[in-house]
Design a protein around this motif. Sequence first.
Motif, mmCIF file in Angstrom:
data_model
loop_
_atom_site.group_PDB
_atom_site.id
_atom_site.type_symbol
_atom_site.label_atom_id
_atom_site.label_comp_id
_atom_site.label_asym_id
_atom_site.label_seq_id
_atom_site.Cartn_x
_atom_site.Cartn_y
_atom_site.Cartn_z
ATOM 1 N N LEU A 196 -36.597 -25.312 -36.553
ATOM 2 C CA LEU A 196 -36.286 -26.858 -36.780
ATOM 3 C C LEU A 196 -35.442 -26.991 -37.649
ATOM 4 O O LEU A 196 -34.944 -28.473 -37.487
ATOM 5 C CB LEU A 196 -37.285 -27.199 -37.083
ATOM 6 N N SER A 197 -35.285 -25.925 -38.195
ATOM 7 C CA SER A 197 -33.401 -26.760 -39.086
ATOM 8 C C SER A 197 -32.663 -26.486 -38.046
ATOM 9 O O SER A 197 -30.823 -26.140 -38.151
ATOM 10 C CB SER A 197 -33.590 -26.433 -40.549
ATOM 11 N N GLU A 198 -32.198 -25.379 -37.406
ATOM 12 C CA GLU A 198 -31.595 -24.501 -37.501
ATOM 13 C C GLU A 198 -31.234 -24.291 -35.602
ATOM 14 O O GLU A 198 -30.004 -23.893 -34.875
ATOM 15 C CB GLU A 198 -31.210 -23.262 -37.743
ATOM 16 N N GLY A 199 -32.175 -24.274 -34.890
ATOM 17 C CA GLY A 199 -32.386 -24.657 -33.387
ATOM 18 C C GLY A 199 -32.561 -23.087 -32.762
ATOM 19 O O GLY A 199 -33.298 -22.661 -33.208
ATOM 20 N N VAL A 208 -31.053 -28.550 -47.459
ATOM 21 C CA VAL A 208 -31.771 -28.077 -46.909
ATOM 22 C C VAL A 208 -31.998 -27.066 -45.718
ATOM 23 O O VAL A 208 -33.611 -26.495 -45.729
ATOM 24 C CB VAL A 208 -32.205 -29.215 -45.484
ATOM 25 N N LYS A 209 -30.768 -26.295 -45.099
ATOM 26 C CA LYS A 209 -31.266 -25.199 -44.620
ATOM 27 C C LYS A 209 -31.842 -24.156 -45.570
ATOM 28 O O LYS A 209 -32.817 -23.508 -44.865
ATOM 29 C CB LYS A 209 -29.912 -24.792 -43.895
ATOM 30 N N MET A 210 -31.488 -23.959 -46.765
ATOM 31 C CA MET A 210 -31.211 -22.710 -47.420
ATOM 32 C C MET A 210 -33.077 -22.832 -47.923
ATOM 33 O O MET A 210 -34.153 -21.668 -48.247
ATOM 34 C CB MET A 210 -30.760 -22.950 -48.978
ATOM 35 N N GLN A 211 -33.301 -24.173 -47.984
ATOM 36 C CA GLN A 211 -35.040 -24.286 -48.027
ATOM 37 C C GLN A 211 -35.873 -24.050 -47.280
ATOM 38 O O GLN A 211 -36.819 -23.827 -47.427
ATOM 39 C CB GLN A 211 -35.085 -25.719 -49.156
ATOM 40 N N CYS A 212 -35.430 -24.820 -46.083
ATOM 41 C CA CYS A 212 -35.887 -23.628 -44.898
ATOM 42 C C CYS A 212 -36.457 -22.470 -44.692
ATOM 43 O O CYS A 212 -37.249 -22.406 -44.200
ATOM 44 C CB CYS A 212 -35.584 -24.202 -43.722
ATOM 45 N N ARG A 213 -35.451 -22.238 -44.473
ATOM 46 C CA ARG A 213 -35.051 -20.519 -44.465
ATOM 47 C C ARG A 213 -36.223 -19.841 -45.795
ATOM 48 O O ARG A 213 -36.977 -18.375 -45.474
ATOM 49 C CB ARG A 213 -33.716 -19.455 -45.223
ATOM 50 N N LYS A 214 -36.689 -20.680 -47.043
ATOM 51 C CA LYS A 214 -37.041 -20.076 -47.702
ATOM 52 C C LYS A 214 -38.575 -20.109 -47.311
ATOM 53 O O LYS A 214 -40.129 -19.673 -48.355
ATOM 54 C CB LYS A 214 -37.091 -20.772 -49.400
#
Length: 446
Positions: free
Chosen positions: A277-280, A85-91
Amino acid sequence: MAQALGEDLVQPGELQDDSSSLGSDSELNGPGPYRQADRYGFIGGSSAEPGPGCPSVDLIRQREMKWVEMTSHWEKTMSRRYKKVKMQCRKGIPSALRARCWPLLCGAHVCQKNSPGTYQELAEAPGDPQWMETIGRDLHRQFPLHEMFVSPQGHGQQGLLQVLKAYTLYRPEQGYCQAQGPVAAVLLMHLPPEEAFWCLVQICELYLPGYYGPHMEAVRLDAEVFMALLRRLLPRVHKHLQQVGVGPLLYLPEWFLCLFARSLPFPTVLRVWDAFLSEGVKVLFRVGLTLVRLALGTTEQRLACPGLLETLGALRAVPSAQLQEEVFMSQVHGVALSEQDLQREIKTQLAQLPESTSGPPPRPKARLAGAQAIFEAQQLAGARGSARPEVPRIVVQPPEEPRPPRRKPQTRGKTFHGLLTRSKGPPIEGPPRSHRGSTSFLDTRF
């Protein structure tokens, strides 16, 4: 000022055209050709060509399928596959799915489920006249060149009024902060008013607690943390800022309070929000450090800014080519700042922060580090809420009948052979046993 704001926000975006002007304020209040909007809804914007490095249509479709699969089993995904999820949010979340993903990431869907009807009650209730007047004066300032917020009677400004009023009633001790306007406006561009309200609640209470209250105590703390990070990561830039007298409170509140909604091109703003929203809040520090490096990272740039005004102007005028979403976000995620580093620096600066008599002290422990921490907190709260306490039961048992005392068998003076023979009855028939010469077991010699 409005024209300048519009030019800052109108930038090339993603290849996918996901905007819909059906029933928008631009169609209701003006002719189409004159009030043409780009794919993000900004009037006069350009959406002809995507920026360099933007993903292809096929790649966007693949990412959409991945997000559909992840959000279909969200609890399982967050429990076992949060790194994905974190990697997809970064993309970057596909534009067509941000309305689905943002409430899941921040936990707003859980709040809405646990409090049905709350937003409707707040929206229908009369607001505090003091806050209503202040909110009404700020409505036309929120993205004035966006088709949703052009007309004072359009659904954009009216929805923004309801969301901000509902928050003042939901948290009357916090009230209204002017920086909540652009945050709520960006949410309303993607979400219905009720979901936008709960996302705003999560941002104000879990991602950035202490930012939008009357004292803004967390902003002061994060300003000191940002300067400490500058001293460690960009020492020459930190020295220049000190020499010209530019403190962090002169530029940082606009960046952090508005989540860079007023400081970056809109496609880049959306990418920052995906990661935030993913990592704060760690993402906000990374973005801020990247902007400072792009504005004052070279010797020539610092020599061109001999004073305070020139330095502030440079921080607010980074070339748009360097802020293109793919190029800029790759630099943001490359900043050497981990969550452990940030928490360590927050702890250090909190101990050095002078006590303020005008407001409460900052509470950095109330801030959760992104979607995973929020998901775990909500799962824990749900487990505690579903576990019903057992009601003690009093069971009265009838008294048992007294039993006669057990008598100890009399075995004194009896031999082993005596115990094996029956006291009554005929003798046991069977083949005769061969006995040794001894007459009893006790006479056996070993």
